[in-house]
Motif scaffolding. Structure first.
Motif, PDB file in Angstrom:
ATOM      1  N   ILE A   1     -36.863  54.817 -58.694  1.00 15.85           N
ATOM      2  CA  ILE A   1     -35.459  54.908 -59.096  1.00 15.85           C
ATOM      3  C   ILE A   1     -34.558  55.438 -57.988  1.00 15.85           C
ATOM      4  O   ILE A   1     -33.384  55.076 -57.904  1.00 15.85           O
ATOM      5  CB  ILE A   1     -35.315  55.728 -60.403  1.00 15.85           C
ATOM      6  CG1 ILE A   1     -33.995  55.401 -61.092  1.00 15.85           C
ATOM      7  CG2 ILE A   1     -35.462  57.224 -60.140  1.00 15.85           C
ATOM      8  CD1 ILE A   1     -33.870  53.988 -61.570  1.00 15.85           C
ATOM      9  N   GLY A   2     -35.084  56.255 -57.099  1.00 15.62           N
ATOM     10  CA  GLY A   2     -34.266  56.776 -55.995  1.00 15.62           C
ATOM     11  C   GLY A   2     -33.710  55.663 -55.123  1.00 15.62           C
ATOM     12  O   GLY A   2     -32.556  55.719 -54.688  1.00 15.62           O
TER      13      GLY A   2
ATOM     14  N   ARG B   1     -50.497  63.716 -63.466  1.00 13.77           N
ATOM     15  CA  ARG B   1     -50.633  64.058 -62.043  1.00 13.77           C
ATOM     16  C   ARG B   1     -49.648  63.264 -61.188  1.00 13.77           C
ATOM     17  O   ARG B   1     -48.953  63.830 -60.332  1.00 13.77           O
ATOM     18  CB  ARG B   1     -52.063  63.786 -61.574  1.00 13.77           C
ATOM     19  CG  ARG B   1     -52.309  64.143 -60.124  1.00 13.77           C
ATOM     20  CD  ARG B   1     -53.753  63.909 -59.705  1.00 13.77           C
ATOM     21  NE  ARG B   1     -54.323  62.654 -60.128  1.00 13.77           N
ATOM     22  CZ  ARG B   1     -54.146  61.482 -59.500  1.00 13.77           C
ATOM     23  NH1 ARG B   1     -53.412  61.414 -58.422  1.00 13.77           N
ATOM     24  NH2 ARG B   1     -54.705  60.382 -59.951  1.00 13.77           N
ATOM     25  N   LYS B   2     -49.541  61.969 -61.457  1.00 11.37           N
ATOM     26  CA  LYS B   2     -48.609  61.142 -60.676  1.00 11.37           C
ATOM     27  C   LYS B   2     -47.164  61.549 -60.935  1.00 11.37           C
ATOM     28  O   LYS B   2     -46.336  61.535 -60.020  1.00 11.37           O
ATOM     29  CB  LYS B   2     -48.831  59.669 -60.974  1.00 11.37           C
ATOM     30  CG  LYS B   2     -50.103  59.139 -60.363  1.00 11.37           C
ATOM     31  CD  LYS B   2     -50.226  57.646 -60.545  1.00 11.37           C
ATOM     32  CE  LYS B   2     -51.471  57.151 -59.827  1.00 11.37           C
ATOM     33  NZ  LYS B   2     -51.512  55.697 -59.786  1.00 11.37           N
ATOM     34  N   ALA B   3     -46.854  61.917 -62.171  1.00 14.50           N
ATOM     35  CA  ALA B   3     -45.484  62.345 -62.485  1.00 14.50           C
ATOM     36  C   ALA B   3     -45.119  63.605 -61.707  1.00 14.50           C
ATOM     37  O   ALA B   3     -44.017  63.710 -61.163  1.00 14.50           O
ATOM     38  CB  ALA B   3     -45.342  62.584 -63.988  1.00 14.50           C
ATOM     39  N   TRP B   4     -46.049  64.544 -61.614  1.00 13.94           N
ATOM     40  CA  TRP B   4     -45.768  65.763 -60.855  1.00 13.94           C
ATOM     41  C   TRP B   4     -45.620  65.456 -59.371  1.00 13.94           C
ATOM     42  O   TRP B   4     -44.831  66.092 -58.675  1.00 13.94           O
ATOM     43  CB  TRP B   4     -46.838  66.827 -61.100  1.00 13.94           C
ATOM     44  CG  TRP B   4     -46.585  67.553 -62.390  1.00 13.94           C
ATOM     45  CD1 TRP B   4     -47.232  67.389 -63.573  1.00 13.94           C
ATOM     46  CD2 TRP B   4     -45.573  68.524 -62.624  1.00 13.94           C
ATOM     47  NE1 TRP B   4     -46.687  68.203 -64.532  1.00 13.94           N
ATOM     48  CE2 TRP B   4     -45.668  68.926 -63.976  1.00 13.94           C
ATOM     49  CE3 TRP B   4     -44.594  69.111 -61.826  1.00 13.94           C
ATOM     50  CZ2 TRP B   4     -44.821  69.871 -64.540  1.00 13.94           C
ATOM     51  CZ3 TRP B   4     -43.750  70.064 -62.394  1.00 13.94           C
ATOM     52  CH2 TRP B   4     -43.866  70.428 -63.732  1.00 13.94           C
ATOM     53  N   GLU B   5     -46.347  64.462 -58.874  1.00 11.02           N
ATOM     54  CA  GLU B   5     -46.185  64.056 -57.476  1.00 11.02           C
ATOM     55  C   GLU B   5     -44.789  63.494 -57.233  1.00 11.02           C
ATOM     56  O   GLU B   5     -44.203  63.693 -56.171  1.00 11.02           O
ATOM     57  CB  GLU B   5     -47.245  63.016 -57.101  1.00 11.02           C
ATOM     58  CG  GLU B   5     -48.649  63.569 -57.017  1.00 11.02           C
ATOM     59  CD  GLU B   5     -49.714  62.489 -56.867  1.00 11.02           C
ATOM     60  OE1 GLU B   5     -49.370  61.291 -56.774  1.00 11.02           O
ATOM     61  OE2 GLU B   5     -50.904  62.855 -56.859  1.00 11.02           O
ATOM     62  N   ILE B   6     -44.249  62.798 -58.192  1.00  8.28           N
ATOM     63  CA  ILE B   6     -42.926  62.176 -58.091  1.00  8.28           C
ATOM     64  C   ILE B   6     -41.810  63.209 -58.279  1.00  8.28           C
ATOM     65  O   ILE B   6     -40.721  63.066 -57.719  1.00  8.28           O
ATOM     66  CB  ILE B   6     -42.796  61.044 -59.137  1.00  8.28           C
ATOM     67  CG1 ILE B   6     -43.787  59.922 -58.830  1.00  8.28           C
ATOM     68  CG2 ILE B   6     -41.377  60.504 -59.200  1.00  8.28           C
ATOM     69  CD1 ILE B   6     -43.934  58.927 -59.962  1.00  8.28           C
ATOM     70  N   ALA B   7     -42.062  64.243 -59.063  1.00  9.65           N
ATOM     71  CA  ALA B   7     -41.028  65.218 -59.422  1.00  9.65           C
ATOM     72  C   ALA B   7     -40.325  65.807 -58.201  1.00  9.65           C
ATOM     73  O   ALA B   7     -39.093  65.926 -58.184  1.00  9.65           O
ATOM     74  CB  ALA B   7     -41.626  66.332 -60.280  1.00  9.65           C
ATOM     75  N   GLY B   8     -41.074  66.163 -57.174  1.00  8.61           N
ATOM     76  CA  GLY B   8     -40.465  66.756 -55.981  1.00  8.61           C
ATOM     77  C   GLY B   8     -39.456  65.845 -55.318  1.00  8.61           C
ATOM     78  O   GLY B   8     -38.368  66.281 -54.919  1.00  8.61           O
ATOM     79  N   ALA B   9     -39.795  64.570 -55.224  1.00 13.65           N
ATOM     80  CA  ALA B   9     -38.868  63.607 -54.617  1.00 13.65           C
ATOM     81  C   ALA B   9     -37.615  63.438 -55.470  1.00 13.65           C
ATOM     82  O   ALA B   9     -36.499  63.350 -54.929  1.00 13.65           O
ATOM     83  CB  ALA B   9     -39.559  62.262 -54.422  1.00 13.65           C
ATOM     84  N   LEU B  10     -37.776  63.409 -56.782  1.00 13.71           N
ATOM     85  CA  LEU B  10     -36.617  63.257 -57.670  1.00 13.71           C
ATOM     86  C   LEU B  10     -35.694  64.467 -57.573  1.00 13.71           C
ATOM     87  O   LEU B  10     -34.473  64.322 -57.558  1.00 13.71           O
ATOM     88  CB  LEU B  10     -37.078  63.052 -59.114  1.00 13.71           C
ATOM     89  CG  LEU B  10     -37.828  61.754 -59.406  1.00 13.71           C
ATOM     90  CD1 LEU B  10     -38.352  61.748 -60.836  1.00 13.71           C
ATOM     91  CD2 LEU B  10     -36.955  60.544 -59.152  1.00 13.71           C
ATOM     92  N   ILE B  11     -36.271  65.644 -57.492  1.00 15.05           N
ATOM     93  CA  ILE B  11     -35.465  66.864 -57.336  1.00 15.05           C
ATOM     94  C   ILE B  11     -34.769  66.845 -55.975  1.00 15.05           C
ATOM     95  O   ILE B  11     -33.582  67.123 -55.863  1.00 15.05           O
ATOM     96  CB  ILE B  11     -36.329  68.125 -57.498  1.00 15.05           C
ATOM     97  CG1 ILE B  11     -36.783  68.250 -58.950  1.00 15.05           C
ATOM     98  CG2 ILE B  11     -35.566  69.376 -57.056  1.00 15.05           C
ATOM     99  CD1 ILE B  11     -37.844  69.299 -59.175  1.00 15.05           C
ATOM    100  N   GLY B  12     -35.511  66.494 -54.922  1.00 14.62           N
ATOM    101  CA  GLY B  12     -34.954  66.452 -53.573  1.00 14.62           C
ATOM    102  C   GLY B  12     -33.786  65.503 -53.431  1.00 14.62           C
ATOM    103  O   GLY B  12     -32.858  65.747 -52.660  1.00 14.62           O
ATOM    104  N   LYS B  13     -33.804  64.416 -54.194  1.00 16.65           N
ATOM    105  CA  LYS B  13     -32.720  63.430 -54.147  1.00 16.65           C
ATOM    106  C   LYS B  13     -31.619  63.731 -55.153  1.00 16.65           C
ATOM    107  O   LYS B  13     -30.654  62.982 -55.268  1.00 16.65           O
ATOM    108  CB  LYS B  13     -33.284  62.029 -54.403  1.00 16.65           C
ATOM    109  CG  LYS B  13     -34.198  61.556 -53.297  1.00 16.65           C
ATOM    110  CD  LYS B  13     -34.798  60.209 -53.616  1.00 16.65           C
ATOM    111  CE  LYS B  13     -35.749  59.799 -52.488  1.00 16.65           C
ATOM    112  NZ  LYS B  13     -36.421  58.530 -52.789  1.00 16.65           N
TER     113      LYS B  13
END
Length: 129
Positions: free
Chosen positions: A63-64, A97-109
């Motif tokens: 989505i980013g 596990r994959k959702a938590w891996e994605i969470a950082g990128a979503l927060i960063g953006k």
């Protein structure tokens, strides 16, 4: 070309992970050619809410890029943050596990807020949007 575009959009909802990955690789080109535009936002926002967890996870992973290209807005995505939070709480370890891996990128953006990841899940709807 219109038929190819529709076919691509259908492939993004595929049950098969390999098929979805191949289709995802074509989205960039379709955006560059103007074949996927803001008019398609409803389709991509719908993928964020999919009942099919792998499809939903894949949509959140990408989505980013769609936000950066103006296909969807950050506000539209934030309104659907609850659906991402469901992935974080999934009973399926791989999905979680994959959702938590994605969470950082979503927060960063700036697509989701860090505060959404904390607290009582019954409050999610009030903190989202």
């Amino acid at each position: 070309v219109r038929q190819e575009r529709q076919y691509l959009l259908e492939l993004l909802k595929s049950e098969d992970e390999h098929t979805r990955d191949l289709a995802r690789g074509e989205v960039n080109g379709f955006i560059s050619m103007g074949l996927i535009t803001r008019d398609d936002s409803g389709f991509f926002l719908g993928l964020l809410e999919s009942v099919n967890m792998p499809v939903r996870l894949n949509a959140w992973r990408n989505i980013g890029y769609l936000v950066s290209k103006g296909v969807v807005t950050p506000e539209e995505v934030k309104e659907r943050s609850y659906y991402f939070l469901e992935l974080l709480e999934s009973s399926h370890v791989r999905v979680r596990r994959k959702a938590w891996e994605i969470a950082g990128a979503l927060i960063g953006k700036g697509i989701i807020g860090r505060e959404i990841l904390c607290g009582d899940p019954t409050d999610w709807g009030q903190r989202v949007g």
